[in-house]
Design an enzyme around this catalytic site. Structure first.
Site, short mmCIF file in Angstrom:
data_model
loop_
_atom_site.label_atom_id
_atom_site.label_comp_id
_atom_site.label_asym_id
_atom_site.label_seq_id
_atom_site.Cartn_x
_atom_site.Cartn_y
_atom_site.Cartn_z
N ARG A 108 0.82 -1.22 0.00
CA ARG A 108 0.00 0.00 0.00
C ARG A 108 0.85 1.27 0.00
O ARG A 108 1.95 1.28 0.55
CB ARG A 108 -0.90 0.04 1.24
CG ARG A 108 -1.95 -1.07 1.26
CD ARG A 108 -2.84 -0.95 2.47
NE ARG A 108 -2.04 -0.84 3.69
CZ ARG A 108 -2.49 -0.29 4.81
NH1 ARG A 108 -3.71 0.21 4.87
NH2 ARG A 108 -1.72 -0.24 5.87
N SER A 177 7.65 -5.14 6.88
CA SER A 177 7.41 -6.14 7.91
C SER A 177 8.11 -7.47 7.63
O SER A 177 7.47 -8.49 7.38
CB SER A 177 5.91 -6.32 8.12
OG SER A 177 5.35 -5.09 8.51
N ASP A 230 5.29 -3.30 11.31
CA ASP A 230 3.89 -2.99 11.61
C ASP A 230 3.63 -2.79 13.11
O ASP A 230 2.80 -1.95 13.49
CB ASP A 230 2.97 -4.07 11.03
CG ASP A 230 3.42 -5.48 11.34
OD1 ASP A 230 4.45 -5.64 12.02
OD2 ASP A 230 2.74 -6.43 10.90
MG MG Z 1 -1.03 -6.41 9.24
#
Ligand code: MG
Ligand code: ADP
Length: 499
Positions: A108, A177, A230
């Protein structure tokens, strides 16, 4: 009655008797098989028991392992990674910032405008993009060029001039992440890829620098202000909304936690100095292990057959990736040793056929005849003709698995609070003002916690139970969605060079 008639009557009586015997034998066998299914569930329930006494042992083990992981590199299964984040956002951040989120379900790009006071977000724009299989396994140049060009198109479209002075470098938060050895707030070396990524020439490289080079090539005037994962993004966002937030926990496909630690407690990096005297530590708690964890033969076989055996032990009992699979393993054994799921052995022998959201839907079926359970069994698992009492037993298995998972996660959370003196046990010396415990907030994020209400209820209940009624009212778990996107943007604001 003639001889023939007598003979026929006798034959009939024998036949009736035989049928009755067969029926009785069948009923006895069936009752015995049902009894076997019930016994399996009972055994499983006992093996999964999480009395408050046992949970307190897990709390202590978590706190002890945290100490060990902070004392020396490799001192614990908890990696306790430095993040170099020493100041968390407080709601006064102002301006437009960008974020990239790589490593969740979708890649994203985000643009967020912060108002400058009162923890207010003015605009929030997002673009989702799939990362193709080729990019996931290609070269680092291909991946980062793709990311930079997606970002560039997004910036050109969204940057409408409000709040942006042309040619001023924009700040970006990069949520990456994957396991990273952090070098500073804005740089870190990739330790290894996970989640299906495998780009060999990126391992050991500074991923922020890879991105910076790609951005330069596309002509983007942007700087990576913060490189985070994250969990750290979630803590930052939690703190942006509420400055009493001291820790963040993610419970989605996987699970992890981070928290704010005093630098003098980070013994493995003695002399580490920060402006605030604090630093966020990324625990990587999915890999936590303790002999106090209630482990069953189903957990052991799941681990044995996993690609990362002996790793992520805590995660394998708690997170969304595994809960449905534990249920499947119990049901498979029940199908093999009883007749409660007719002809289902084959269907239940496929690993991961029961995904956790499906398990949650069966668990949360509140119709009196468990209609939804029956429908899911038929539609998704092609198992029909399961009796109501067998469906009830199945729901009980879901309950046992979820309750254990949620209560263990709760013990993990209280373990963190214990480590930083917020669980009430340290007394007046730490974490108390005017004789009262300090208000403490834990930010929680992830599809399992947010989407599975029974899980959430069990977790909250267990936190209160472990803490006791004197301290529990001061500890609050707060859902903080999109730490990996909005959290990274607010960190970019907090660490902006223009601030
Ligand atoms: Mg997540
Ligand atoms: P990620 O961990 O990939 O960032 P999420 O935090 O959204 O993604 O978590 C997704 C996971 O959460 C799913 O894989 C699933 O295991 C679990 N999950 C999502 N929704 C539900 C639900 N309604 N019930 C139970 N588990 C759910």
């Amino acid at each position: 009655m003639g001889g023939a008639g007598l003979g026929l009557a006798a034959a009939c009586a024998v036949a009736t008797c035989a049928i009755a015997t067969v029926m009785v034998a069948h009923r006895v066998r069936s009752r015995r098989r049902w009894g076997r299914a019930v016994a399996l569930v009972r055994e499983f329930e006992e093996a999964c028991a999480t009395s408050v006494g046992r949970l307190r042992q897990v709390v202590d083990a978590m706190a002890v392992e945290m100490h060990a992981g902070l004392a020396s590199e490799g001192g614990s299964k908890l990696r306790m990674l430095l993040t170099f984040i020493d100041n968390l956002p407080d709601g006064s951040e102002e301006g437009t910032y960008y974020a990239l989120d790589l490593g969740g379900t979708n890649f994203r790009v985000l643009q967020i405008q912060f108002s400058g006071k009162g923890s207010m977000i003015l605009t929030h724009r997002v673009q989702r993009q799939q990362i193709s299989q080729e990019l996931m396994t290609g070269t680092r140049e291909e991946l980062f060029n793709f990311i930079a060009s997606t970002l560039k198109q997004f910036v050109q479209r969204e940057d409408d001039g409000i709040d942006q002075i042309p040619d001023v470098r924009k700040d970006l938060g990069f949520t990456f992440s994957f396991p990273v050895r952090q070098l500073s707030v804005s740089s870190g070396l990739l330790i290894k890829w996970t989640k299906g990524f495998s780009i060999k020439d990126a391992v050991g490289k500074d991923v922020a620098q890879c991105l910076t080079e790609a951005m330069l090539k596309t002509g983007l005037n942007m700087r990576v202000a913060a490189l985070v994962n994250d969990t750290v993004g979630t803590l930052a966002l939690g703190h942006y909304y509420d400055v009493d937030t001291v820790a963040a926990v993610i419970i989605g496909t996987g699970t992890n936690a981070c928290y704010l630690e005093r630098t003098d407690a980070i013994i493995k990096y003695q002399g580490l100095l920060t402006n605030s005297g604090d630093m966020v530590v990324n625990m990587e708690w999915g890999n936590f292990w303790s002999s106090h964890l209630p482990r069953t033969p189903y957990d052991i076989s799941l681990d044995d057959e996993s690609p990362n055996r002996n790793e992520q032990g805590f995660e394998k009992m708690i997170s969304g990736m595994y809960l449905g699979e534990i249920v499947r393993r119990v049901l498979q054994r029940m199908a093999e040793e009883s007749d409660i799921f007719p002809d289902a052995v084959q269907n239940l022998s496929v690993p991961f056929v029961i995904r956790t959201p499906l398990m949650a839907a069966m668990h949360e079926d509140d119709s009196p005849d468990l209609r939804e359970v029956g429908k899911i069994l038929e539609d998704h698992l092609k198992i029909s003709g399961v009796s109501l009492k067998a469906r009830r037993l199945l729901v009980r298995v879901c309950d046992i698995v979820t309750r254990r998972a949620a209560r263990l996660a709760a013990a993990g959370i209280v373990g963190i609070l214990k480590k930083i003196g917020r669980d009430g046990s340290a007394g007046v010396a730490s974490g108390r003002t005017k004789g009262k415990p300090r208000r403490t907030v834990v930010a929680v994020e992830g599809g399992l916690y947010v989407g599975y209400s029974m899980f959430r209820e069990y977790l909250n209940e267990a936190v209160a139970e472990i803490l006791g009624e004197e301290v529990a009212p001061y500890v609050c778990l707060r859902v903080c969605e999109d730490g990996s996107g909005t959290g990274a943007a607010v960190l970019a604001a907090a660490y902006s060079s223009n601030r």
